[in-house]
Design a protein around this motif. Structure first.
Motif, PDB file in Angstrom:
ATOM      1  N   ILE A  59       0.857  -1.193   0.000  1.00 22.04           N
ATOM      2  CA  ILE A  59       0.000   0.000   0.000  1.00 22.04           C
ATOM      3  C   ILE A  59       0.889   1.237   0.000  1.00 22.04           C
ATOM      4  O   ILE A  59       1.802   1.354   0.833  1.00 22.04           O
ATOM      5  CB  ILE A  59      -0.922   0.010   1.242  1.00 22.04           C
ATOM      6  CG1 ILE A  59      -1.821  -1.234   1.236  1.00 22.04           C
ATOM      7  CG2 ILE A  59      -1.752   1.287   1.307  1.00 22.04           C
ATOM      8  CD1 ILE A  59      -2.576  -1.449   2.531  1.00 22.04           C
ATOM      9  N   ASP A  60       0.653   2.162  -0.912  1.00 21.72           N
ATOM     10  CA  ASP A  60       1.516   3.350  -1.017  1.00 21.72           C
ATOM     11  C   ASP A  60       0.789   4.650  -0.698  1.00 21.72           C
ATOM     12  O   ASP A  60       1.243   5.742  -1.055  1.00 21.72           O
ATOM     13  CB  ASP A  60       2.173   3.428  -2.399  1.00 21.72           C
ATOM     14  CG  ASP A  60       1.144   3.476  -3.533  1.00 21.72           C
ATOM     15  OD1 ASP A  60      -0.068   3.591  -3.239  1.00 21.72           O
ATOM     16  OD2 ASP A  60       1.566   3.403  -4.697  1.00 21.72           O
ATOM     17  N   THR A  61      -0.339   4.577  -0.009  1.00 18.77           N
ATOM     18  CA  THR A  61      -1.093   5.778   0.372  1.00 18.77           C
ATOM     19  C   THR A  61      -0.255   6.664   1.295  1.00 18.77           C
ATOM     20  O   THR A  61       0.463   6.175   2.178  1.00 18.77           O
ATOM     21  CB  THR A  61      -2.403   5.383   1.095  1.00 18.77           C
ATOM     22  OG1 THR A  61      -3.128   4.470   0.258  1.00 18.77           O
ATOM     23  CG2 THR A  61      -3.256   6.599   1.403  1.00 18.77           C
ATOM     24  N   ARG A  62      -0.355   7.969   1.090  1.00 16.38           N
ATOM     25  CA  ARG A  62       0.422   8.916   1.905  1.00 16.38           C
ATOM     26  C   ARG A  62      -0.066   8.917   3.350  1.00 16.38           C
ATOM     27  O   ARG A  62      -1.246   8.773   3.632  1.00 16.38           O
ATOM     28  CB  ARG A  62       0.295  10.326   1.314  1.00 16.38           C
ATOM     29  CG  ARG A  62       1.189  11.369   1.990  1.00 16.38           C
ATOM     30  CD  ARG A  62       1.203  12.652   1.173  1.00 16.38           C
ATOM     31  NE  ARG A  62      -0.065  13.356   1.243  1.00 16.38           N
ATOM     32  CZ  ARG A  62      -0.379  14.255   2.193  1.00 16.38           C
ATOM     33  NH1 ARG A  62       0.500  14.523   3.147  1.00 16.38           N
ATOM     34  NH2 ARG A  62      -1.539  14.876   2.170  1.00 16.38           N
ATOM     35  N   GLN A  63       0.892   9.088   4.266  1.00 16.74           N
ATOM     36  CA  GLN A  63       0.583   9.130   5.696  1.00 16.74           C
ATOM     37  C   GLN A  63       0.809  10.518   6.278  1.00 16.74           C
ATOM     38  O   GLN A  63       1.592  11.307   5.750  1.00 16.74           O
ATOM     39  CB  GLN A  63       1.480   8.174   6.478  1.00 16.74           C
ATOM     40  CG  GLN A  63       1.313   6.702   6.198  1.00 16.74           C
ATOM     41  CD  GLN A  63       2.129   5.902   7.201  1.00 16.74           C
ATOM     42  OE1 GLN A  63       1.760   5.759   8.366  1.00 16.74           O
ATOM     43  NE2 GLN A  63       3.257   5.387   6.734  1.00 16.74           N
ATOM     44  N   ILE A  64       0.143  10.779   7.409  1.00 15.82           N
ATOM     45  CA  ILE A  64       0.402  11.953   8.225  1.00 15.82           C
ATOM     46  C   ILE A  64       0.341  11.507   9.677  1.00 15.82           C
ATOM     47  O   ILE A  64      -0.458  10.632  10.031  1.00 15.82           O
ATOM     48  CB  ILE A  64      -0.642  13.070   7.945  1.00 15.82           C
ATOM     49  CG1 ILE A  64      -0.249  14.354   8.665  1.00 15.82           C
ATOM     50  CG2 ILE A  64      -2.039  12.632   8.333  1.00 15.82           C
ATOM     51  CD1 ILE A  64      -1.123  15.557   8.276  1.00 15.82           C
ATOM     52  N   SER A  65       1.192  12.043  10.517  1.00 13.26           N
ATOM     53  CA  SER A  65       1.214  11.608  11.916  1.00 13.26           C
ATOM     54  C   SER A  65       0.021  12.176  12.676  1.00 13.26           C
ATOM     55  O   SER A  65      -0.362  13.336  12.495  1.00 13.26           O
ATOM     56  CB  SER A  65       2.514  12.042  12.600  1.00 13.26           C
ATOM     57  OG  SER A  65       2.579  13.450  12.686  1.00 13.26           O
TER      58      SER A  65
END
Length: 288
Positions: A59-65
């Motif tokens: 899965i390459d979906t962008r993350q945010i903390s």
């Protein structure tokens, strides 16, 4: 009244609450994987930890903390994205978001803003442990992590002595010994209980016995723990000296308000809770 139709057409985005495995990656559901792939952004408790999970499933979906230390900063930012139509998945490091993990404040803010919040079912350490515990599975009460201070922990447990449901607690390995000792003091050493650790992992282990016997489990603590305590007798006691209510400070103050001297009140509460008088004295006077 607010009615949410989760899968109707929305102008705003949707906030998905996605559980993640508590140990065994095979417990990740197809729906959870598909959701993490399809959303525009993943709000993760620890992006490095979640990154390993995403990599495992390609899965390459962008993350945010999004964690307990930046909640207030992130919520307005995430709400703006949702209002603009972005779909966001919120995950914690393991298990269900909001259950002893980040998420509660974001859900409250999203629902208040009229944004759809869609929960996915999935792993939960408390329920996983409960169904294999051998204790009555229902009714049950989930508490999560107890207060860290010994006096506050004892006061909390004291109010649950007669609770007529199986009680579920979480505990970290370095606090396990003290928590089990306090439980034995407050509930009585002969109360049945179960301690589970490393759920779904290779070294999964259940220890079943009395609270007195389970002290041995803390000799070499490893991993995260679920403690389950058998129900009490259901007796509904009044707010008397034998049935304390409130925090340690509130209990001491109530006795003082009744005419007792502070030191006498402190001594009485210490005896009531079965904890050192000095601990109660320090708590009441704010001494660390």
């Amino acid at each position: 009244m607010q009615v949410q139709k989760s899968f109707a057409e929305h102008q705003e985005g949707t906030l998905y609450l996605v559980p993640t495995p508590i140990g065994n990656l095979d417990d990740m559901t197809v729906r959870a994987i598909d959701t993490l792939r399809s959303v525009d952004l993943i709000a993760a408790e620890d992006t490095r930890h979640t990154g390993q999970l995403l990599s495992h499933f390609g899965i390459d979906t962008r993350q945010i903390s999004f964690h307990e230390h930046n909640t207030q900063q992130r919520i307005p930012e995430l709400l703006d994205k949702l209002r603009a139509g972005a779909n966001i998945a919120q995950v914690s490091d393991a298990g269900m978001p909001s259950i002893s993990d980040p998420g509660t404040e974001l859900v409250a803010a999203a629902t208040a803003a009229g944004i759809a919040v869609v929960p996915l079912p999935g792993p939960n350490a408390g329920l996983t442990a409960l169904i294999a515990s051998g204790l009555a599975p229902q009714p049950f009460t989930f508490y999560g992590f107890l207060p860290r201070k010994a006096t506050e922990q004892a006061a909390t447990l004291a109010s649950w002595v007669h609770h007529p449901a199986t009680m579920i607690f979480y505990e970290a390995p370095h606090r396990l010994a003290k928590t089990l000792a306090t439980m034995a003091d407050v509930f009585g050493g002969d109360r049945r209980a179960v301690v589970a650790r490393e759920l779904t992992k290779k070294f999964e282990e259940f220890s079943r016995g009395t609270l007195a016997e389970l002290q041995a489990v803390a000799a070499n603590p490893r991993g995260e723990y679920v403690i389950m305590v058998a129900p009490g007798d259901g007796v509904q006691s009044g707010a008397t000296d034998d049935a304390p209510t409130g925090t340690v400070i509130e209990q001491v103050q109530a006795i003082i308000d009744g005419g007792a001297a502070p030191n006498a009140a402190i001594k009485q509460v210490a005896k009531r809770l079965g904890i050192p008088r000095q601990d109660v004295y320090n708590e009441f006077h704010g001494i660390e």
